[in-house]
Write a protein that holds these residues in place. Structure first.
Motif, short mmCIF file in Angstrom:
data_model
loop_
_atom_site.label_atom_id
_atom_site.label_comp_id
_atom_site.label_asym_id
_atom_site.label_seq_id
_atom_site.Cartn_x
_atom_site.Cartn_y
_atom_site.Cartn_z
N ALA A 180 0.84 -1.20 0.00
CA ALA A 180 0.00 0.00 0.00
C ALA A 180 0.87 1.24 0.00
N THR A 181 0.41 2.25 -0.72
CA THR A 181 1.09 3.55 -0.70
C THR A 181 0.74 4.27 0.60
N PRO A 182 1.49 5.35 0.95
CA PRO A 182 1.14 6.09 2.18
C PRO A 182 -0.31 6.58 2.19
N TRP A 183 -0.79 7.09 1.05
CA TRP A 183 -2.18 7.57 1.01
C TRP A 183 -3.16 6.41 1.17
N GLN A 184 -2.89 5.25 0.52
CA GLN A 184 -3.77 4.09 0.65
C GLN A 184 -3.77 3.58 2.10
N THR A 185 -2.63 3.68 2.77
CA THR A 185 -2.57 3.25 4.17
C THR A 185 -3.46 4.13 5.04
N VAL A 186 -3.37 5.44 4.80
CA VAL A 186 -4.20 6.35 5.57
C VAL A 186 -5.68 6.15 5.23
N ARG A 187 -5.98 6.06 3.93
CA ARG A 187 -7.38 6.00 3.47
C ARG A 187 -8.07 4.70 3.89
N HIS A 188 -7.36 3.56 3.75
CA HIS A 188 -8.02 2.27 3.95
C HIS A 188 -7.70 1.62 5.30
N VAL A 189 -6.72 2.13 6.04
CA VAL A 189 -6.35 1.48 7.31
C VAL A 189 -6.52 2.44 8.49
N VAL A 190 -5.83 3.59 8.41
CA VAL A 190 -5.81 4.48 9.58
C VAL A 190 -7.17 5.14 9.81
N LEU A 191 -7.72 5.76 8.76
CA LEU A 191 -8.98 6.48 8.94
C LEU A 191 -10.15 5.58 9.39
N PRO A 192 -10.32 4.40 8.79
CA PRO A 192 -11.42 3.54 9.30
C PRO A 192 -11.26 3.18 10.77
N ILE A 193 -10.01 2.99 11.23
CA ILE A 193 -9.81 2.66 12.64
C ILE A 193 -10.13 3.86 13.53
N LEU A 194 -9.77 5.05 13.05
CA LEU A 194 -9.96 6.26 13.85
C LEU A 194 -11.37 6.82 13.75
N LEU A 195 -12.17 6.35 12.79
CA LEU A 195 -13.44 7.00 12.49
C LEU A 195 -14.37 7.15 13.70
N PRO A 196 -14.61 6.12 14.52
CA PRO A 196 -15.49 6.31 15.69
C PRO A 196 -14.99 7.41 16.62
N SER A 197 -13.67 7.48 16.82
CA SER A 197 -13.13 8.52 17.70
C SER A 197 -13.28 9.90 17.06
N LEU A 198 -13.11 9.97 15.73
CA LEU A 198 -13.27 11.26 15.05
C LEU A 198 -14.72 11.73 15.11
N ILE A 199 -15.66 10.80 15.09
CA ILE A 199 -17.07 11.17 15.26
C ILE A 199 -17.26 11.79 16.65
N GLY A 200 -16.59 11.22 17.65
CA GLY A 200 -16.65 11.79 18.99
C GLY A 200 -16.07 13.18 19.05
N VAL A 201 -14.95 13.40 18.36
CA VAL A 201 -14.34 14.74 18.31
C VAL A 201 -15.31 15.73 17.66
N GLY A 202 -15.95 15.28 16.57
CA GLY A 202 -16.91 16.15 15.90
C GLY A 202 -18.09 16.50 16.78
N LEU A 203 -18.61 15.50 17.48
CA LEU A 203 -19.73 15.75 18.38
C LEU A 203 -19.33 16.70 19.50
N PHE A 204 -18.13 16.52 20.01
CA PHE A 204 -17.62 17.40 21.06
C PHE A 204 -17.52 18.84 20.56
N GLY A 205 -16.96 19.00 19.35
CA GLY A 205 -16.83 20.35 18.80
C GLY A 205 -18.18 20.99 18.55
N PHE A 206 -19.13 20.22 18.04
CA PHE A 206 -20.46 20.78 17.76
C PHE A 206 -21.16 21.24 19.04
N THR A 207 -21.14 20.38 20.06
CA THR A 207 -21.86 20.73 21.28
C THR A 207 -21.21 21.92 22.00
#
Length: 279
Positions: A180-207
């Motif tokens: 995998a290229t660096p972008w493919q690693t971020v797109r298909h591995v890192v971001l899916p793992i981080l996604l639930p936590s990023l949703i929490g960050v977004g909810l925190f920022g919105f509230t």
């Protein structure tokens, strides 16, 4: 006596009493406002109830002599969503940047989170004065947006840093070993793992943005956001319509939180199904 036959000590009852007071202080005012919002047409701002009706909820959507509920609500939603997106985006980018030490990273980190210890009203006053000196009219989508980001970004940074501290780099190494290229690693591995936590960050920022009052006070310009509108109504409105507004906004906040939590659960189940399919 408990089910295991051990007696609970005094500390248990003291902590239980403290927690009970915490819940009372947290939800007692909300419950009071919710009950009073159902006052009858001749009801007032305090107990006892003078009938039960939906009169003040209906009155809320009629033309008001004082206040702009609809406009202030739309501005708060737009501002909250903008702050949410920017908080997630820049916190994530900063998280990637701080994974490797660079010159001045420590000073930059402390400079970013220092705004948490500055009184919010001073931040609001300073930004408002700066815009006036520069001859720029403060607006809710300009100066207030910047003021809110000084509040949400440090929290977003701290959360993302904690996420990356627990992130196992072996997943990235495995992806790179498979070509995998660096972008493919971020797109298909890192971001899916981080996604639930990023949703929490977004909810925190919105509230944080949706409820923010002090940092909006001097920076919103001519058009109020919802917290400023509610504050202005407390000195002018003497009917339970104010409580009806509080009940609806509280219901909206819980609905937003519920939707985000449902999104996290759906993502988790989707991931479990994919994992099961692979296994």
């Amino acid at each position: 006596m408990t089910g295991t036959g051990t007696r609970r000590g005094l500390s248990f009852y003291l902590l239980a009493a403290f927690f009970g007071l915490f819940v009372l202080f947290l939800y007692g005012p909300i419950a009071t406002i919710t009950i009073l919002s159902f006052q009858g047409p001749d009801g007032g701002l305090t107990f006892p109830m003078n009938g039960v009706s939906l009169h003040w909820f209906k009155n809320l959507f009629e033309q008001q002599a004082v206040g702009d509920f609809g406009g202030s609500f739309r501005r708060s939603i737009a501002l909250g969503l903008t702050v949410m997106v920017l908080t997630v985006l820049f916190s994530l980018l900063a998280g990637f940047a701080f994974r490797r030490r660079f010159l001045g990273s420590g000073a930059l980190f402390y400079l970013a989170v220092a705004s948490l210890i500055v009184p919010s009203i001073l931040v609001s006053l300073g930004i408002g004065l700066l815009f006036n000196i520069l001859g720029i009219e403060p607006t809710w989508y300009g100066s207030a947006l910047g003021a809110h980001l000084t509040w949400t970004l440090p929290f977003g940074l701290l959360i993302v840093f904690a996420i990356f501290n627990r992130f196992n780099p072996a997943y990235e190494e495995a992806a790179r070993d498979l070509g995998a290229t660096p972008w493919q690693t971020v797109r298909h591995v890192v971001l899916p793992i981080l996604l639930p936590s990023l949703i929490g960050v977004g909810l925190f920022g919105f509230t944080l943005s949706y409820d923010e009052f002090a940092r909006t006070l001097m920076t919103a310009g001519s058009f109020n956001t919802l917290p400023l509108e509610i504050y202005g109504m407390t000195t002018n409105v003497t009917t339970p319509v104010l409580y009806a507004l509080g009940t609806l906004t509280t219901l909206f906040s819980f609905t937003v939180i519920g939707l985000f939590l449902a999104g996290v659960m759906i993502l988790r189940r989707h991931r479990l199904r994919r994992t099961g399919a692979v296994v």
